[in-house]
Scaffold this active site. Structure first.
Site, PDB file in Angstrom:
ATOM      1  N   CYS A  94     -31.961  70.741  -7.528  1.00  0.00           N
ATOM      2  CA  CYS A  94     -31.897  72.151  -7.162  1.00  0.00           C
ATOM      3  C   CYS A  94     -32.316  73.148  -8.246  1.00  0.00           C
ATOM      4  O   CYS A  94     -33.141  74.026  -7.977  1.00  0.00           O
ATOM      5  CB  CYS A  94     -30.540  72.503  -6.568  1.00  0.00           C
ATOM      6  SG  CYS A  94     -29.145  71.584  -7.199  1.00  0.00           S
ATOM      7  N   ARG A 139     -27.349  59.791 -12.417  1.00  0.00           N
ATOM      8  CA  ARG A 139     -25.973  60.251 -12.508  1.00  0.00           C
ATOM      9  C   ARG A 139     -25.169  59.150 -13.147  1.00  0.00           C
ATOM     10  O   ARG A 139     -25.248  57.997 -12.721  1.00  0.00           O
ATOM     11  CB  ARG A 139     -25.396  60.564 -11.115  1.00  0.00           C
ATOM     12  CG  ARG A 139     -26.089  61.730 -10.450  1.00  0.00           C
ATOM     13  CD  ARG A 139     -25.430  62.094  -9.133  1.00  0.00           C
ATOM     14  NE  ARG A 139     -26.291  63.019  -8.411  1.00  0.00           N
ATOM     15  CZ  ARG A 139     -26.076  63.406  -7.151  1.00  0.00           C
ATOM     16  NH1 ARG A 139     -25.024  62.940  -6.489  1.00  0.00           N
ATOM     17  NH2 ARG A 139     -26.891  64.250  -6.559  1.00  0.00           N
ATOM     18  N   GLN A 149     -33.558  60.899  -3.686  1.00  0.00           N
ATOM     19  CA  GLN A 149     -33.093  61.335  -2.377  1.00  0.00           C
ATOM     20  C   GLN A 149     -34.262  61.926  -1.599  1.00  0.00           C
ATOM     21  O   GLN A 149     -35.246  62.340  -2.180  1.00  0.00           O
ATOM     22  CB  GLN A 149     -32.037  62.433  -2.532  1.00  0.00           C
ATOM     23  CG  GLN A 149     -30.762  62.009  -3.188  1.00  0.00           C
ATOM     24  CD  GLN A 149     -29.827  63.181  -3.386  1.00  0.00           C
ATOM     25  OE1 GLN A 149     -30.222  64.219  -3.918  1.00  0.00           O
ATOM     26  NE2 GLN A 149     -28.589  63.038  -2.950  1.00  0.00           N
ATOM     27  N   ASP A 209     -34.558  64.727  -0.767  1.00  0.00           N
ATOM     28  CA  ASP A 209     -33.902  65.986  -1.081  1.00  0.00           C
ATOM     29  C   ASP A 209     -34.807  67.162  -0.722  1.00  0.00           C
ATOM     30  O   ASP A 209     -36.025  67.059  -0.806  1.00  0.00           O
ATOM     31  CB  ASP A 209     -33.655  65.990  -2.587  1.00  0.00           C
ATOM     32  CG  ASP A 209     -32.658  67.045  -3.013  1.00  0.00           C
ATOM     33  OD1 ASP A 209     -31.965  67.584  -2.143  1.00  0.00           O
ATOM     34  OD2 ASP A 209     -32.592  67.318  -4.225  1.00  0.00           O
ATOM     35  N   HIS A 238     -34.688  71.782  -0.667  1.00  0.00           N
ATOM     36  CA  HIS A 238     -33.949  73.044  -0.785  1.00  0.00           C
ATOM     37  C   HIS A 238     -34.675  74.098   0.021  1.00  0.00           C
ATOM     38  O   HIS A 238     -35.874  74.293  -0.151  1.00  0.00           O
ATOM     39  CB  HIS A 238     -33.804  73.433  -2.254  1.00  0.00           C
ATOM     40  CG  HIS A 238     -32.942  72.470  -2.992  1.00  0.00           C
ATOM     41  ND1 HIS A 238     -33.452  71.412  -3.701  1.00  0.00           N
ATOM     42  CD2 HIS A 238     -31.590  72.360  -3.047  1.00  0.00           C
ATOM     43  CE1 HIS A 238     -32.450  70.698  -4.187  1.00  0.00           C
ATOM     44  NE2 HIS A 238     -31.309  71.240  -3.809  1.00  0.00           N
ATOM     45  N   LYS A 250     -20.127  72.099   2.349  1.00  0.00           N
ATOM     46  CA  LYS A 250     -21.161  71.224   2.884  1.00  0.00           C
ATOM     47  C   LYS A 250     -20.721  70.572   4.180  1.00  0.00           C
ATOM     48  O   LYS A 250     -19.525  70.472   4.475  1.00  0.00           O
ATOM     49  CB  LYS A 250     -21.535  70.157   1.857  1.00  0.00           C
ATOM     50  CG  LYS A 250     -20.357  69.352   1.352  1.00  0.00           C
ATOM     51  CD  LYS A 250     -20.815  68.318   0.334  1.00  0.00           C
ATOM     52  CE  LYS A 250     -19.669  67.392  -0.029  1.00  0.00           C
ATOM     53  NZ  LYS A 250     -20.087  66.230  -0.809  1.00  0.00           N
ATOM     54  N   HIS A 271     -29.092  73.289   0.441  1.00  0.00           N
ATOM     55  CA  HIS A 271     -29.413  71.972  -0.122  1.00  0.00           C
ATOM     56  C   HIS A 271     -29.242  70.980   1.016  1.00  0.00           C
ATOM     57  O   HIS A 271     -28.240  71.030   1.709  1.00  0.00           O
ATOM     58  CB  HIS A 271     -28.422  71.565  -1.212  1.00  0.00           C
ATOM     59  CG  HIS A 271     -28.219  72.585  -2.298  1.00  0.00           C
ATOM     60  ND1 HIS A 271     -28.427  72.306  -3.608  1.00  0.00           N
ATOM     61  CD2 HIS A 271     -27.807  73.881  -2.253  1.00  0.00           C
ATOM     62  CE1 HIS A 271     -28.143  73.372  -4.343  1.00  0.00           C
ATOM     63  NE2 HIS A 271     -27.762  74.343  -3.542  1.00  0.00           N
TER      64      HIS A 271
END
Length: 642
Positions: free
Chosen positions: A332, A361, A379, A381, A383, A463, A509
RNA sequence: GCCACCCUAGCUCAGUCGGUAGAGCAACUGAUUCGUAAUCAGUAGGUCGCCGGUUCGAAUCCGGCGGGUGGCUCCA
């Protein structure tokens, strides 16, 4: 003597003497002997409960869901009784039922060994054979507390301290007694088919700061057959374990040199990339743009994003040129720089930036597992930067996209959770309330059933988490949609509105597959390693019967690869049966057998995974036929069931 | 991170009381040319996770470390 009016399950009513026990009514009515408890006005109670008022009565048979629950709880008690008789000085704490069984947490300094488990199980059988009556007693809280204190049961005393009621129920079987709400089976003889499965550590009250107790897990069923069936299911789950299949199918491996970080072999990487290609095709239709962002950022970024304050323990850091850098755990913050790279207008919004960037992570050593919890992953992922009034449409589209993806992978069952403001959060309480309300509103509008998960949101926003159930009905969190008002604030993102003034965009997100690693792990177990045709690392393997067909087979192989199929050629000097066995064990969707007949007729003899032989056809015709099946939208091919 | 358990050939697993390592499959070589789940024979393969200790001697006993498994806490 006064009478009470009882409404029976069939709607009929009977009058019985007040003070009669439920079991007396049951036996006088000739109710089935497999009834282990009853419901009085919907509340489960023991059979020796006294009928003191008019009520509706319902029976709980042993093999009903409620019955099994009671059985398991009683088995937990039986286990605790066995443990305390074998290991004096062991304290009991709590022993609830769980989805497929029960556990009981004990306080004992000595660890329980697997031999201890066997002894406990043997003792349980002994106690069950004695068919001890299980009786309920009502005690005043003070008296119960005093007794447990005398018995040295500190945990029970602590539990009692927090019970508001003045009267508590205790259950006695033989010389053993426990604090419990109940109900329980009437006697221990009903407990027959059980097994203790494992020992594990567990914190008292689930809090890391508390002392660790020893938890013994077990399960119990109404019949031996049901227990055997369950154990067989566990065995089957083992065969589907993605870690095992990953090795057997040569998809990926792990090495201590990089703990919890998968090495994807050629076949695993192929599936991995195929998943990404699938998402990329979707991105085209759903209006996403893919971006590529740095791996390592100056810590300044992480201070600004809030990750340093809220996520530092999960991050990797490195120092170079006298500067401190952090390896990205999320994409992000990086995306905000692309957004801010030029002046944005309301006409530009929404901007949907997708990123398959590698994330790292740090996960505590005890929590990693196969592909489902790793330290290095990526991911699907993205945004979404949008105006506040665009949130609704974006949410609608997201849910639509999500449904499409899960349909493709045949994840038909899904639970939705709305996670709200956590203990450590960023931004104002008002912004949080607003964001939470927006998400809830979107879910309602889309007719999605959801549960609230209080305090489980990300540090920057609430979320919606999507938990899918796999083929073995285990839940996995994959997708997540998070609403974020604070990151745009922190990075001072703006756009010029229609009225010419600067406004603050909202960030959404979101990930649908979640981590590709985890998704792949779940998918492998969901399909038992038998990937649908479009995902299979090898889609078709050509098998020769003898060396005589080598040349022709090589021609077929070239033809298939030229058409874009992932084909392999097995022209080894081996018997056909041997090659068939291998192609089946490797779960390749199709085999094309080539013997003299096929060479003569210029055909192949196709065989589907699972053993179905298809009519010989020319390469062209057969592959034409497979085209529809090879589309992701076709879902799992039929042979995937094998 | 915490609790428990596990680590022997590529894989699955034997290895008794502490006396110096074994099978099946896979791999490799040769023979076999075969029609829908295993052809036969031979060969090679080991720092018994790593480090230390006890012992005349350690895969085996003890300690530390690493990795993994099942849980707990945490989480995509």
């Amino acid at each position: 003597m006064e009478a009470v009016r009882i409404t029976l399950p069939d709607g009929k009513t009977v009058e019985v003497q007040r003070g009669l026990k439920i079991q007396d009514v049951a036996s006088s009515l000739g109710v089935n002997s497999d009834v282990v408890a009853a419901k009085v006005d919907g509340v489960p109670v023991d059979l020796d409960r006294v009928l003191s008022r008019d009520c509706a009565l319902d029976w709980i048979p042993l093999d009903s869901p409620d019955g099994v629950e009671i059985l398991r709880h009683s088995t937990a008690h039986l286990m605790a009784q066995a443990v305390q008789s074998l290991f004096p000085g062991t304290q009991v704490t709590i022993g609830p039922t769980i989805e497929h069984g029960f556990y009981y947490d004990f306080k004992r300094d000595q660890p329980f060994t697997s031999e201890d488990l066997e002894r406990i199980e043997a003792k349980m059988r002994e106690l069950a054979a004695e068919n001890l009556k299980v009786t309920r007693e009502e005690w005043s809280r003070e008296a119960a507390q005093a007794m447990f204190r005398l018995m040295g049961e500190e945990y029970k005393v602590e539990i009692l301290r927090e019970i508001p009621e003045e009267t508590v129920s205790l259950y006695r079987q033989g010389d053993w007694i426990d604090l419990c709400r109940g109900p329980h089976v009437p006697s221990t003889g009903i407990i027959r088919a059980f097994k203790l499965t494992s020992v594990a550590g567990a914190y008292w009250r689930g809090d890391e700061k508390n002392e660790m107790l020893q938890r013994i897990y077990g399960t119990s069923f109404p019949t031996e057959e049901a227990l055997r069936e369950y154990l067989k299911l566990l065995e089957e789950a083992k065969n589907r374990d993605h870690r095992r299949l990953g090795r057997e199918l040569d998809l990926f491996s792990f090495h201590p040199i990089a703990p919890a970080s998968p090495f994807f072999h050629p076949k695993g990487a192929l599936v991995y990339n195929e998943l990404i290609s699938y998402m990329r095709r979707l991105y085209l239709r759903y209006g996403y743009q893919e971006v590529i962002t740095p791996q390592i950022f100056d810590v300044e970024l992480w201070h600004r994003s809030g990750h340093y304050d809220h996520f530092r323990d999960n991050m990797y850091f490195t120092r170079i040129d006298e500067r401190e850098f952090g390896v990205k755990p999320m994409n992000c913050p990086g995306h905000t720089f692309i957004y801010a790279s030029k002046k944005r207008s309301y006409r530009d919004l929404p901007l949907r930036y997708a990123d398959f960037g590698r994330l790292h992570r740090y996960e505590k050593s005890g929590v990693t597992a196969g592909l489902t919890r790793v330290r290095s992953f990526s991911q699907d992922d993205a945004h979404i930067f949008c105006a506040p009034e665009q949130i609704e449409t974006e949410m609608t589209n997201l849910l639509k996209m999500l449904r499409e993806v899960y349909r493709t992978f045949q994840f038909t069952e899904m639970q939705v959770k709305l996670s709200t403001r956590p203990e450590h959060y960023m931004g104002s309480v008002e912004a949080w309330a607003h964001a939470e309300a927006s998400l809830a509103e979107s879910l309602k509008r889309e007719g999605v059933d959801y549960q609230v998960n209080p305090g489980d949101g990300a540090f920057y926003g609430p979320k919606i988490d999507f938990v899918i159930l796999d083929a073995l009905r285990r839940g996995w969190q994959l997708a997540t949609i998070q609403l974020d008002f604070s990151m745009p604030e922190r990075f001072d993102l703006t756009y010029v509105g229609p009225d010419g003034t600067e406004k603050r965009p909202v960030m959404i997100h979101r990930a649908i597959l979640g981590s590709i690693e985890r998704f792949l792990g779940i998918l492998i177990e969901h399909c038992g390693g038998a990937f649908p045709l479009w995902l299979a690392p090898v889609q078709i393997r050509i098998l020769t019967v003898t060396d005589q067909q080598k040349d022709y087979a090589q021609g077929v192989f070239r033809e298939l690869t030229a058409m874009g199929w992932r084909a392999e050629l097995d022209d080894r000097n081996e018997k056909l049966g041997y090659k068939i066995r291998e192609v089946q064990l490797e779960k390749v969707p199709y085999a094309a057998v080539i013997g003299d007949r096929e060479v003569r007729d210029s055909t192949i003899a196709p065989r589907r995974r699972g053993g179905e032989n298809l009519k010989p056809a020319s390469v062209k015709d057969f592959m034409e036929m497979l085209k529809t099946e090879a589309a992701p939208e076709a879902g799992n091919d039929r042979a995937a069931q094998s």
